[in-house]
Design a protein around this motif. Sequence first.
Motif: not given
Length: 322
Positions: A214-229, A249-262
Amino acid sequence: ADHRPTILVPGRINPRVRERVEAEFDAVFIDKPDARLVDADARSRVVGVASMTKISSDFIDAFPNLEIIANFGVGYDAVDAAHAASRKVMVTNTPDVLSDEVADTTVGLLLNTLREFPKAEAYLRAGRWANEGAYPLTPLTMRGRTIGIFGLGRIGLAIARRLEAFGVAIHYHTRNKRDDVEYPWHETLIGLVGAVDTLIVVVPGGAATNKAVNASILDALGANGVLISVGRGSTIDEEALISALGERRIAAAGLDVFADEPNVPQALIDLPNACLLPHVASASVSTRNAMADLVVGNLLAWFDGRPALSPVAECEGFNRTG
Ligand code: NDP
């Protein structure tokens, strides 16, 4: 009459599952998991289901003689396995045979997200290299990263072993500490995220992980933070992610899965710092064939009176006689 067990296949299915179920069983195909599409006689004959779609408690209850649901995929959050288990219906999934493929994809997605290779290739193809010069240097790199793996199970561990070769530090969060690895364990997700700059999410979907990122987790990851899901889209609060990426507030994200595919939110597609794949982590012919063979192998074992090959946790120890 066909005296072989009747297997119902609701919705889209891998072609090898379709062929092999037709060859080995009395197969019934319907377009979607709606029991009204099956007549009363066939309903009572159905003893097995092979599927990669939602299987609800109502659907399960519509088949009085149902014994086994063989899910195509290791993630079975679409199947109401707790309800199946309460009726002593076996549920199987397809673990292990896809772990290496999914781990390979995850490393590729991480590199693409950090080093912008898909965008660099688009730049070349658009003729911009010749016209405008070198592609801009990427602000992000794998070098010096500390990686947190949320979900160090079969796939998470295969990812960690690959990342060791990249010389990056690896931490993890699971509910239970593993005693067979040396990576630092964090009791909470927020604790993990506080210690790393890169978060790889590969936990199962379902209520326990719903919008855990959620938002708190992403903020804790920080401005250089990268999320891969690469686990399930439900685990990420997509709105919070879109804001965090948009506001850097994070730098980038790579996603293979989504909440409401496709369906992928346009806001995500519009973000230059999102690297997006259409749920292809296990999607090679050979890996999908191995998954298909495990689906059919579970059905064959079960109706041969042998233990299912890969029962899910809720159905461990179930057998045909109860
Ligand atoms: P495993 O069951 O082997 O691993 C799951 C891991 O997640 C375990 O380490 C488990 O540890 C941890 N975990 C589960 N629930 C929680 C929780 N609430 N909080 C913290 N940690 C949790 O599964 P696999 O590695 O085989 O697969 C993982 C998932 O990846 C699948 O369920 C599927 O949804 C997804 N997947 C996606 C694919 C794609 O195409 N993108 C392809 C294949 C899989 P513990 O129980 O100790 O918490």
